[in-house]
Scaffold this motif. Structure first.
Motif, PDB file in Angstrom:
ATOM      1  N   SER A 189      -6.474   5.999   3.523  1.00 48.95           N
ATOM      2  CA  SER A 189      -6.690   6.869   2.363  1.00 48.95           C
ATOM      3  C   SER A 189      -6.616   8.340   2.762  1.00 48.95           C
ATOM      4  O   SER A 189      -7.041   8.719   3.851  1.00 48.95           O
ATOM      5  N   TYR A 219      -9.323   0.991  -3.157  1.00 49.51           N
ATOM      6  CA  TYR A 219      -9.324  -0.349  -3.736  1.00 49.51           C
ATOM      7  C   TYR A 219     -10.660  -0.610  -4.399  1.00 49.51           C
ATOM      8  O   TYR A 219     -11.682  -0.074  -4.026  1.00 49.51           O
ATOM      9  N   ALA A 227       0.804  -1.215   0.000  1.00 43.36           N
ATOM     10  CA  ALA A 227       0.000   0.000   0.000  1.00 43.36           C
ATOM     11  C   ALA A 227       0.836   1.263   0.000  1.00 43.36           C
ATOM     12  O   ALA A 227       0.362   2.313  -0.397  1.00 43.36           O
ATOM     13  N   GLU A 267      -5.020   5.397  -2.054  1.00 49.71           N
ATOM     14  CA  GLU A 267      -5.295   4.096  -1.403  1.00 49.71           C
ATOM     15  C   GLU A 267      -6.718   3.613  -1.623  1.00 49.71           C
ATOM     16  O   GLU A 267      -7.357   3.111  -0.695  1.00 49.71           O
ATOM     17  N   HIS A 310      -9.637   3.230   1.939  1.00 47.90           N
ATOM     18  CA  HIS A 310      -9.018   2.426   2.977  1.00 47.90           C
ATOM     19  C   HIS A 310      -8.839   3.319   4.211  1.00 47.90           C
ATOM     20  O   HIS A 310      -8.942   4.543   4.118  1.00 47.90           O
ATOM     21  N   ARG A 361      -3.637  -0.890  -4.332  1.00 47.88           N
ATOM     22  CA  ARG A 361      -4.564   0.231  -4.285  1.00 47.88           C
ATOM     23  C   ARG A 361      -4.156   1.322  -5.258  1.00 47.88           C
ATOM     24  O   ARG A 361      -3.018   1.370  -5.696  1.00 47.88           O
TER      25      ARG A 361
END
Ligand SMILES: [Zn+2]
Length: 358
Positions: free
Chosen positions: A214, A198, A120, A196, A211, A138
């Motif tokens: 994020s 997904y 990540a 980040e 996430h 991501r």
């Protein structure tokens, strides 16, 4: 169906459908324990005895870290299937079986794998269509906002969630944001960069989900500024609907439970059993939570948790026993409220004045 779900869930509440699966295989690598806000977890790579490719299993039970060790062969039942991993949750089961030696090919594949949390850190900038299509980690996306949903509160009112419809030259999608990110002031036409993200399929539609790590920024981008966009893509998406939530009436109270929960972060509010936390055995907590099963005017049975019950019983805090809370609720019957019912759980409630009788 009266849901009994008071356990730790690992997925945001808006992901309704879960597919479970079993896996027998050998652990080739485990990550360290990752403490993420209140929840701890760790990853492991498992080579299936079927000879198939190694799989990442995300273990949401840090107490298994000492026994799920490299080289051991495990039989894992009731894992939740995710696009790029399997989740071992409080509903999963395990047993140890005779050691299986992974094939040479599996070992080679396993060596090339990374744990998602280390992957990540590589923020890969992608267009919307690339982000919806990628299988590797991501994405960071820069896009123009075309539609903004109201904030909804899920997980018994504790988790703010907001959807934003975004577009770039490659396409249009929904981004689902949680917590602080959900509560920012968004306007249509704003241009944002969000890291980040997904991809996730929800109700047959692809979306991007933020996430916990994020980050979101409002940015300037001349190309996107002049991009012609439309929000018709989201016309049928109930997440963006601003209509008033439906109203309901509680006619009967089937069951009320006020119970002690563990306050230790890794236990994630686990319900005490026989005066102790079943995970850490602590007996110190004096924090309680509450759950009730209610019957509505149309005969459906729904579950309400602490925050909802506070509203329905018209009280500031639940400091009572199960029996006292039961009486408070009875005193309010019939209880009219507006709110959503998702998976038989009542949320986002507003109590309505007890004027119009049904
Ligand atoms: Zn505990």
């Amino acid at each position: 169906m009266a849901t009994q779900n008071t356990c730790t869930t690992t997925t945001p509440q808006h992901s309704v459908s879960t597919t479970t699966t079993d896996l027998t295989g050998t652990i080739t690598k485990t990550s360290e324990i990752i403490q993420n806000k209140s929840k701890g977890h760790f990853y492991m790579h498992v080579c299936p005895i079927s000879g198939q490719e190694p799989i990442t299993v995300n273990v949401f039970n840090i107490y298994k870290h000492d026994i799920f060790t490299t080289g051991r062969t495990l039989k894992l039942d009731n894992l939740i299937q995710k696009p790029d991993s399997l989740l071992y949750t409080s509903k999963s089961k395990h047993s140890f079986v005779k050691t299986f030696q992974p094939t040479a090919q599996q070992q080679l594949q396993a060596e090339k794998m990374h744990f998602p949390h280390t992957q990540a850190t590589v923020a890969t900038k992608r267009t919307i269509s690339e982000a919806l299509d990628t299988d590797s980690g991501r994405s960071t996306v820069c896009a123009k906002i075309v539609k903004v949903s109201p904030v909804k509160h899920v997980r018994d009112g504790t988790l703010p969630v907001r959807s934003i419809g975004v577009a770039d030259e490659s396409g249009t999608t929904k981004i689902v944001l949680f917590k602080d990110l959900a509560e920012q002031a968004f306007r249509e036409g704003d241009i944002i960069t969000c890291t980040e993200l997904y991809r996730k399929t929800f109700q047959q539609t692809q979306q991007l989900t933020a996430h916990a790590s994020s980050q979101l920024q409002f940015v300037q981008d001349d190309d996107l500024l002049f991009l012609e966009t439309s929000s018709t893509h989201f016309d049928d998406d109930p997440d963006f609907s601003r209509s008033n939530p439906p109203s309901h009436t509680v006619q009967e109270i089937i069951f009320v439970d006020v119970y002690t929960i563990c306050t230790k972060p890794p236990c994630h509010k686990k319900k005490y059993q026989q005066g102790a936390c079943p995970l850490c055995q602590s007996t110190e907590s004096n924090k309680t939570s509450a759950r009730a099963v209610l019957k509505l005017q149309d005969g459906t049975t729904v579950t309400a948790f602490q925050e909802t019950l506070r509203h329905l019983a018209d009280i500031k805090e639940i400091t009572s026993t199960s029996n006292e809370l039961l009486q408070l609720l009875i005193d309010n019957l019939p209880i009219q409220f507006s709110g959503q019912i998702v998976n038989n759980v009542v949320q986002n409630v507003h109590k309505l004045p007890q004027s119009s009788q049904v």
